[in-house]
Each structure stands twice: as structure tokens, then as C-alpha cells.
Design a protein around this motif. Structure first.
Motif, PDB file in Angstrom:
ATOM      1  N   PHE A   1       0.852  -1.188   0.000  1.00  0.00           N
ATOM      2  CA  PHE A   1       0.000   0.000   0.000  1.00  0.00           C
ATOM      3  C   PHE A   1       0.886   1.236   0.000  1.00  0.00           C
ATOM      4  CE2 PHE A   1       0.639  -0.690   4.573  1.00  0.00           C
ATOM      5  CZ  PHE A   1       0.810   0.591   5.087  1.00  0.00           C
ATOM      6  N   VAL A   2       0.284   2.377  -0.342  1.00  0.00           N
ATOM      7  CA  VAL A   2       0.991   3.660  -0.300  1.00  0.00           C
ATOM      8  C   VAL A   2       0.197   4.600   0.590  1.00  0.00           C
ATOM      9  CG1 VAL A   2       1.951   3.321  -2.605  1.00  0.00           C
ATOM     10  CG2 VAL A   2      -0.179   4.612  -2.342  1.00  0.00           C
ATOM     11  N   SER A   3       0.891   5.506   1.264  1.00  0.00           N
ATOM     12  CA  SER A   3       0.204   6.508   2.073  1.00  0.00           C
ATOM     13  C   SER A   3       0.543   7.898   1.559  1.00  0.00           C
ATOM     14  CB  SER A   3       0.574   6.368   3.554  1.00  0.00           C
ATOM     15  OG  SER A   3       1.893   6.795   3.800  1.00  0.00           O
TER      16      SER A   3
ATOM     17  N   LEU B   1      -3.570   7.921  -7.272  1.00  0.00           N
ATOM     18  CA  LEU B   1      -2.832   6.720  -6.890  1.00  0.00           C
ATOM     19  C   LEU B   1      -3.754   5.513  -6.798  1.00  0.00           C
ATOM     20  CD1 LEU B   1      -0.518   8.214  -4.112  1.00  0.00           C
ATOM     21  CD2 LEU B   1       0.234   7.314  -6.323  1.00  0.00           C
ATOM     22  N   ALA B   2      -4.949   5.744  -6.248  1.00  0.00           N
ATOM     23  CA  ALA B   2      -5.897   4.643  -6.055  1.00  0.00           C
ATOM     24  C   ALA B   2      -6.359   4.048  -7.371  1.00  0.00           C
ATOM     25  CB  ALA B   2      -7.102   5.128  -5.259  1.00  0.00           C
TER      26      ALA B   2
ATOM     27  N   THR C   1      -4.426   2.807  -1.208  1.00  0.00           N
ATOM     28  CA  THR C   1      -3.966   4.142  -0.831  1.00  0.00           C
ATOM     29  C   THR C   1      -4.520   4.547   0.528  1.00  0.00           C
ATOM     30  OG1 THR C   1      -3.888   4.751  -3.167  1.00  0.00           O
ATOM     31  CG2 THR C   1      -3.826   6.549  -1.573  1.00  0.00           C
ATOM     32  N   LEU C   2      -3.618   4.929   1.411  1.00  0.00           N
ATOM     33  CA  LEU C   2      -3.946   5.351   2.773  1.00  0.00           C
ATOM     34  C   LEU C   2      -3.838   6.869   2.852  1.00  0.00           C
ATOM     35  CD1 LEU C   2      -4.364   4.774   5.847  1.00  0.00           C
ATOM     36  CD2 LEU C   2      -1.871   4.499   5.998  1.00  0.00           C
ATOM     37  N   VAL C   3      -4.916   7.538   3.261  1.00  0.00           N
ATOM     38  CA  VAL C   3      -4.939   9.000   3.323  1.00  0.00           C
ATOM     39  C   VAL C   3      -4.752   9.454   4.769  1.00  0.00           C
ATOM     40  CG1 VAL C   3      -6.251  11.081   2.776  1.00  0.00           C
ATOM     41  CG2 VAL C   3      -6.502   9.046   1.351  1.00  0.00           C
ATOM     42  N   HIS C   4      -3.723  10.260   5.011  1.00  0.00           N
ATOM     43  CA  HIS C   4      -3.523  10.855   6.328  1.00  0.00           C
ATOM     44  C   HIS C   4      -4.550  11.973   6.540  1.00  0.00           C
ATOM     45  CE1 HIS C   4       1.007   9.684   6.752  1.00  0.00           C
ATOM     46  NE2 HIS C   4       0.390   8.853   5.926  1.00  0.00           N
TER      47      HIS C   4
ATOM     48  N   GLY D   1     -14.124   6.293  -2.792  1.00  0.00           N
ATOM     49  CA  GLY D   1     -13.613   4.958  -2.521  1.00  0.00           C
ATOM     50  C   GLY D   1     -12.316   4.947  -1.753  1.00  0.00           C
ATOM     51  N   LEU D   2     -11.923   6.096  -1.185  1.00  0.00           N
ATOM     52  CA  LEU D   2     -10.689   6.175  -0.397  1.00  0.00           C
ATOM     53  C   LEU D   2     -11.020   5.790   1.045  1.00  0.00           C
ATOM     54  CD1 LEU D   2      -9.307   9.489  -1.916  1.00  0.00           C
ATOM     55  CD2 LEU D   2      -8.422   7.179  -2.304  1.00  0.00           C
ATOM     56  N   THR D   3     -11.101   4.511   1.289  1.00  0.00           N
ATOM     57  CA  THR D   3     -11.648   4.013   2.550  1.00  0.00           C
ATOM     58  C   THR D   3     -10.569   3.532   3.526  1.00  0.00           C
ATOM     59  OG1 THR D   3     -12.061   1.942   1.342  1.00  0.00           O
ATOM     60  CG2 THR D   3     -13.918   3.432   1.650  1.00  0.00           C
TER      61      THR D   3
END
Length: 329
Positions: free
Chosen positions: A61-63, A83-84, A90-93, A115-117
Motif C-alpha cells: 500500500f501507499v500513504s 494513486l488509487a 492508498t492510505l490518506v492521512h 472509494g478512499l476508505t
């Protein structure tokens, strides 16, 4: 009281980060990377070139980080969405600084609609001075645990996989390790599924963090703790990063890097880099042996240093033009 209406299924939903830790991986252990929102078009091109390379290397995964005070909010969202669709998990801070509760709710709903879950719930650093006094935003939240509770209480919350930050040396604002342990467990009990550590350079600190969480709460403390690593390429930059993090570079590592510098960091930067990559490789080897669930690399939006560490671990091809690699990556 009737049940709250359940939200409609999302048109698109990310694989959960906590699930990626259980997938089979071509390497010895999953690895993941952190990106920062780019400042301009050239930096954006470099980021997505790096993303393509990490995709090809099998990243789990990427953040995407989030600037203090929401200063990169729109860029974070745009970069994460792109990115997603590569596709990359994709991990969102997300931070609390300078956001009210209604703004946070709006952001979470925007993430869900795209869909950024995967969400990394952070209190965040004060804008302008990361080590300055933290002040609660009027109408906002005070703790990351409250953000987790907010998300999990929302109808959309059932779609989210939430992570948190953890601190091998203890957060510099905590009065002691016991308080740091209690705060970390509070976030896990609120609904977080895993944590990613602040960068560190002493593996013993990571192991002690794992032990103290498990001892204080065998259930919540057993959730995955992903070690955060920054490949060392410069003595100056690693000192600066540790200062911003409120942590210290171990004396033995600093001596090793100073020896490589030989009194002239500029003239001996290649030797410093070589030694630094070796230090990071040794750390990663021990973390794998100790059962770390993933290796999370702070990349500064570049590939080469991380790929060199991965190659040393037997998890990536060698780097260099002689091996057919594009040096832009």
C-alpha cells in the motif's frame, strides 16, 4: 429506537490496509511507502513516476501525508485519488489541525464517495512549528481517538479501515511511556486496526513498544504495528527529520555516519549514503526476523534509496543504469 439508515454500497472501495498485511507477497514481508503531496508540476511528475516503479515492485500500500493545518488538503485528495486508480491501495492521512467537526465529516464523506476508505487518523502538528504548542481548533476535536470515534459513528464509517500513529520512543508530548501507552491503546480501542510508527533508528525501541502495548492490553495491543523506516542518504537530512520528530539519532549510528563523513559531508556524501543504506538494511533485516508485519518506507517521493534497501533484502532488482533502470526513478 430504529436503526440508523445504512449507506448505499460504494461504487468503488479500496482493499483494506489491514488486509494487505495478510496477503501473500513476493518478498519476505510486505512493504509499503509514504508519499508527500507535490509542490509543483515537476514534483508531481516525480511522485507518479515513483508510484509506477513501486507498483511494479509489488508495494502492498501507499500513504499520502497531510500538511499541517490542512495546507495540502486538496493536493492530498487529488494525489490519493489518482494513486488509487493505478490501482494502488492508498492510505490518506487526516489531521485535526484547523478543522471543525463539520469539516471533518465533509472530508470523510468525500473520501468515501471516492472509494478512499483507508484513513490514518492523526492529531497533527501545529502549523508553522511542528514542535510548538498544540491548540485545539474552535469547534474541532482534541484527540485522534475522537476522530476515530467520529468516523466509526458515521453511516459511512463501516466502510473504513483506520490506522493510527505510534511512537517507539514515546510521543515527545507524553509525560512518560506509561501515558504514551495509554493514549495509543485508547486509539486502538476506539476502532483503529493497526498503527504505523514514527520513524526510528533503534529497533529495540520498536520491540519495547510492541511489548508494552501487548502487556497493557493483550487484545488491542496485539494489533499490527508497522515500523516506519527512512533510508538514510544524508547526515544533515536525518538529523533534521529526527529534530522535527522530537526524537534522537542513536549515538552509535551518528558515530558511524560521522566516520563516513570524514569531516567533510559534501565531499563524502556518496560514502555517507552507502553507509546509511547499510544501516537501514540492517534494521530491516532485524525487523523481519522479529516478525514485523510490513516495512513502511518514508520515501520523500523518490525510489532509489528504498529500492536499494529492498534489493539488499532480496526483495527487488538491483538499481542502476547497468541493470536497465531509468535513473529518473
Amino acid at each position: 429506537m430504529p436503526d440508523s439508515p445504512r449507506p448505499a454500497p460504494l461504487p468503488y472501495r479500496q482493499v483494506a490496509v489491514s488486509d494487505t498485511l495478510r496477503f501473500n507477497t513476493p518478498g519476505r514481508v510486505p512493504f509499503s511507502v509514504e508519499f508527500m503531496p507535490p509542490r509543483d508540476d515537476e514534483a508531481e511528475l516525480r511522485l507518479f513516476t515513483a508510484a509506477e516503479a513501486f507498483h511494479d515492485l509489488g508495494v502492498s500500500f501507499v500513504s499520502v501525508t497531510y500538511g499541517a493545518g490542512g495546507s495540502t488538503r486538496e493536493r492530498t485528495l487529488r494525489v490519493a485519488r489518482r494513486l488509487a486508480t493505478k490501482p494502488l491501495t492508498t492510505l490518506v492521512h487526516t489531521t485535526l489541525v484547523e478543522h471543525t467537526v463539520p469539516e471533518l465529516i465533509h472530508m470523510v464523506r468525500a473520501y468515501a464517495s471516492l472509494g478512499l476508505t483507508n484513513l490514518l487518523a492523526l492529531r497533527g502538528d501545529p502549523p508553522g512549528d511542528p514542535t510548538g504548542q498544540w491548540v485545539q481548533t474552535p469547534g474541532g476535536l482534541r484527540y485522534a481517538s475522537e476522530l476515530i470515534e467520529l468516523v466509526t459513528a458515521m453511516p459511512e464509517g463501516r466502510f473504513f479501515d483506520i490506522g493510527i500513529a505510534s511512537f517507539p520512543e514515546g510521543h515527545y508530548r507524553a509525560k512518560d511511556l506509561q501515558q504514551d501507552t495509554e493514549i495509543t491503546l485508547r486509539k486502538l480501542r476506539a476502532g483503529a486496526q493497526y498503527s504505523i510508527t514514527q520513524m526510528f533508528f533503534d529497533v529495540d525501541h520498536y520491540l519495547r513498544l510492541r511489548d508494552r502495548l501487548a502487556a497493557a492490553d493483550p487484545t488491542e495491543g496485539a494489533k499490527p504495528i508497522i515500523p516506519g523506516l527512512m533510508p538514510i542518504t544524508s547526515l544533515r537530512s536525518v538529523r533534521k527529520q529526527m529534530e522535527l520528530a522530537g526524537a534522537q539519532l542513536p549515538a552509535d549510528i551518528e558515530r558511524e555516519l560521522l566516520s563516513a563523513a570524514g569531516g567533510d559531508e559534501r565531499a563524502n556524501r556518496d560514502r555517507i549514503r552507502e553507509v546509511g543504506i547499510g544501516i537501514t538494511t540492517r534494521m530491516a533485516e532485524r525487523l523481519i526476523a522479529e516478525g514485523a508485519p510490513d516495512l513502511h518506507f518514508m520515501t520523500m517521493n523518490n525510489v532509489r534509496a528504498t529500492q536499494e534497501v529492498l534489493h539488499n533484502l532480496g526483495m527487488a532488482p538491483a538499481w542502476g543504469e547497468e541493470y536497465g533502470h531509468d535513473m529518473v526513478r
